[in-house]
Every structure is written in C-alpha cells, then in structure tokens.
Scaffold this active site. Structure first.
Site, PDB file in Angstrom:
ATOM      1  N   ARG A  43       0.865  -1.429  -0.214  1.00 48.28           N
ATOM      2  CA  ARG A  43      -0.014  -0.027  -0.158  1.00 48.28           C
ATOM      3  C   ARG A  43       0.615   1.328  -0.219  1.00 48.28           C
ATOM      4  O   ARG A  43       0.627   1.942   0.642  1.00 48.28           O
ATOM      5  CB  ARG A  43      -0.673   0.043   0.447  1.00 48.28           C
ATOM      6  CG  ARG A  43      -2.085  -0.842   1.203  1.00 48.28           C
ATOM      7  CD  ARG A  43      -2.788  -1.227   0.056  1.00 48.28           C
ATOM      8  NE  ARG A  43      -3.811  -2.115   0.015  1.00 48.28           N
ATOM      9  CZ  ARG A  43      -3.977  -3.205  -0.126  1.00 48.28           C
ATOM     10  NH1 ARG A  43      -3.298  -3.154  -0.624  1.00 48.28           N
ATOM     11  NH2 ARG A  43      -4.951  -4.273  -0.080  1.00 48.28           N
TER      12      ARG A  43
ATOM     13  N   SER B  68     -10.983  -1.143   3.288  1.00 49.24           N
ATOM     14  CA  SER B  68     -10.336  -0.985   4.599  1.00 49.24           C
ATOM     15  C   SER B  68     -10.220   0.148   4.707  1.00 49.24           C
ATOM     16  O   SER B  68      -9.000   1.041   3.624  1.00 49.24           O
ATOM     17  CB  SER B  68      -9.068  -1.965   4.511  1.00 49.24           C
ATOM     18  OG  SER B  68      -8.958  -3.507   3.596  1.00 49.24           O
TER      19      SER B  68
ATOM     20  N   GLU C  26      -5.665   3.582   6.000  1.00 48.38           N
ATOM     21  CA  GLU C  26      -4.915   3.895   4.729  1.00 48.38           C
ATOM     22  C   GLU C  26      -5.995   5.207   3.881  1.00 48.38           C
ATOM     23  O   GLU C  26      -4.543   5.064   2.849  1.00 48.38           O
ATOM     24  CB  GLU C  26      -5.316   2.214   4.149  1.00 48.38           C
ATOM     25  CG  GLU C  26      -5.772   2.194   2.824  1.00 48.38           C
ATOM     26  CD  GLU C  26      -6.010   0.643   2.050  1.00 48.38           C
ATOM     27  OE1 GLU C  26      -6.888   0.886   1.742  1.00 48.38           O
ATOM     28  OE2 GLU C  26      -5.240  -0.954   2.221  1.00 48.38           O
TER      29      GLU C  26
END
Ligand code: EPU
Length: 342
Positions: free
Chosen positions: A168, A242, A338
C-alpha cells in the site's frame, strides 16, 4: 496556444468521494486533456493554490472543506501498445475505472489483473497505494507510470523499479506527493499467465465451485463473489474499503502476541517480519457492527468503516481514533489509516 480551463468554484464534493461525506472545494476542474495541467501550473489565479487530485474518490476521507483546486482526473483511453515474447503492454489513461479495465483485459483474453477485480477506484490511483487483494498487488503487472510534474512542468515516465512499490505504498506517496499527477499507467500482462489462487479464501471459493484449473475469468468471478459477500458496495453504503493497513510487526512482537492470543491472524513476510490482520484485532476489541452516530464499523468486515447516512468526515475520523486507541491498549499495535486524509 492557450488552453481553456473550465474551473468551477464552490463545488460540493459529496458525489466525488465514496464515503459520501459533505465538503466543499474552493475550485474544481474536470481534467479531460493532459494539456490542462501545464495550463493550471501557469495560471495566475489558480496555479499557486493547494491541489487535490481526485480519481473516483474511493481512498479519501474529507474531514473539512478544501481551500484549493481539485483536479478531477477524467482522462480516457485503453490501448495495446505492443507485445513481445514476455508480455502484452497495455497503456491506460488515469481516468479509466479500474474494474472496467479488469473486465476489458479479461474480455480481450489477457490474464494478470483478475485477483484485483472489483476494487473501487481509478487506474491513475492504483499505483499510488499499490492496490492489492487476494495475493496480488498492482505492482506485479506494472511496467511504467507516466506523470506530469508540477515542479518542473514536464511529463516523465518512471519504470516500475523506480516507483518504490511496497505494501500500500509507492514513491507517489512520498517524494512525488503533491508534485506528480499520474497521466497513464502501462501494464505488462504476461503471456505465460498462471492462476494465483494461493490466498486461502480464494482457494476455498474455487473449491466450493469445484474448479480445479481456473481460468482468469473463473478467478475474477470468484473474487467478485467474495467481495460482494464481505465488502459494502459504496453506491449503497458509503465507505473507502479497508480503513486501516494491516500492520507490519517484528517477529518477536508477533510471537509474544501469539502466546497471549493463540487465534491471532498473521502472515510471515519475506524479510522475517509479520503482517497482522487488522480486521481481526479490531473485531477482537468488539467494534464490528458498532456505530457512533452515523459513522460505523461494517457488520461483515471490521476493517471497513462506513457512513450509514449523513456522517461527517470528522465523525468517521473520530471513530477511527477510538478504534486505534482500543487496539493500542489491548494489543500494543499501532494502526495506520489507509485512505488519504484531507
Ligand atoms: N478478520 C476477522 N474479523 C474481521 C475481519 C477480518 O477476524 O472483521 C480476519 C479474517 O477472518 C481473516 C483475516 O482477518 O483471517 C483477514 O481478513 P480478509 O481476508 O478479509 O482480509 P484483510 O486482511 O482484512 C486485506 C486487504 C483488502 C483485500 C483483502 C483480500 C488491507 C488493508 N486490506 O484485507 O483490501 O481485499 O485483504 O486480499 O490490506 C482495501 O485495501 O481497501 C481492501 C479491501
């Protein structure tokens, strides 16, 4: 030659973020041609404002109005650039929808992106956080990324090995943050495609479907079914997938946690560290399905925060802080958000 910039002012961003929270952009431009970006840079009124680049708005939490210029990326185009013995190279403009691209590749007989089916978002956003699911990350299929550099005013192309891809993460979140605007992404889809069904939940789904030698389309169908079951559709319930990354911890910390919590879900990493399932940690703290006003934790996946209708970005952020504090006090593990926070 001057480029016309149809900049609008005081625009609601509610329809431009998948959380569906209200926020106003001081200025807003639909970027339909890459020539608009140098024109923005040179513009006397708007060139010096803070910029926010938006694709589908599926990885952002707006906690306040944005006082600068939103660049809404609407560049379109998918083209097969070339083929060699190794791969087919497909160049895709930043404003294309990611899932539509996945379906396009499958319809044209190219495998590689199937595990990444149904991820909300635009193609231009995909490399920034190196989207990933079911054992594959987009970096596995990226050849290069082309971007406009607001600092130099030039277009440049970064080969994959200069993108600093990690879980990520990429260079676009660090030294190129607030500087590069991605114009297009070139994917390399391998001709010796092999299915990747190692992710346990995907393997189980294929088994349940009695598929032993899956095609790329079979994997895509299975991933779509899993995602439909576990993740909320942003068109129905506001969310950004998420909300936290799965935290990486040293082996010693994971071993100590496992002693106290034998059910802990963790995955060994190539460097010897472990990735912990943040959804499990949050679930254990009792947050799954809970609400704080109109902000909530999704009933079927504790890692996903939702807007049950009318929540503000600030309320969702406050809920995230409460969850983080709980996970820290119970497990001593720091969760990192995130989505991009504005
Ligand atoms: N778990 C729980 N309770 C929960 C949620 C999860 O106990 O409420 C446990 C599950 O039982 C499982 C483990 O945690 O053992 C992992 O759950 P899951 O397979 O759903 O995946 P995840 O780690 O929660 C990650 C990605 C997702 C991606 C899936 C599948 C991150 C931050 N998230 O989720 O990506 O779809 O794996 O590969 O890495 C996203 O980034 O927005 C996203 C949805």
């Amino acid at each position: 030659m001057s480029v016309y910039l149809p900049i609008q002012q005081n625009i609601s961003l509610r329809g431009y973020n998948t959380f569906g929270v209200e926020a106003t952009a001081h200025a807003f431009l639909s970027v339909t041609d890459s020539s608009m970006l140098p024109a923005v840079r040179d513009d006397a009124a708007f060139g010096s404002l803070p910029r926010l680049v938006l694709g589908c708005g599926s990885n952002i939490l707006l906690t306040s109005d944005f006082p600068g210029l939103v660049l809404h990326m609407e560049l379109r185009g998918i083209a097969i650039e070339r083929q060699d013995t190794r791969a087919t190279y497909i160049r895709v403009a930043a404003g294309e929808n990611w899932h539509q691209l996945v379906l396009w590749t499958l319809a044209h007989g190219f495998g590689g992106l199937e595990n990444l089916s149904l991820i909300p978002g635009s193609v231009g956003a995909a490399p920034i956080q190196n989207i990933g699911a079911y054992g594959v990350e987009v970096k596995d299929c990226i050849e290069s990324v082309t971007a406009f550099d607001f600092e130099t005013g030039k277009v440049f192309t970064l080969p994959k090995n200069e993108c600093a891809f990690a879980y990520r993460d990429s260079v676009f979140k660090h030294s190129l943050h607030n500087r590069a605007v991605i114009l297009d992404v070139t994917l390399a889809l391998r001709r010796d495609w092999q299915p990747n069904a190692r992710y346990a939940e995907l393997a189980e789904e294929l088994l349940a479907r009695e598929i032993k030698a899956p095609t790329a389309k079979d994997i895509s169908d299975a991933v779509i079914a899993i995602r439909h079951r576990k993740l909320p559709d942003p068109a129905v319930v506001g969310n950004a997938g998420s909300f936290f990354k799965n935290p990486l911890v040293p082996a010693a910390q994971r071993d100590a946690l496992l002693q106290r919590h034998p059910q802990l879900v963790s995955y060994a990493q190539p460097d010897g560290s472990y990735k912990l399932a943040a959804g499990w940690l949050i679930d254990q703290c009792g947050w799954k399905g809970r609400s704080a006003g109109a902000a909530g934790v999704y009933e079927k996946q504790a890692l996903v925060l939702v807007n049950r209708g009318g929540a503000s970005g600030h309320q969702i952020w406050q809920l995230a802080q409460d969850i983080r504090a709980d996970v820290m006090s119970r497990f001593g593990v720091q969760l990192e958000a995130e989505p991009v926070l504005v």
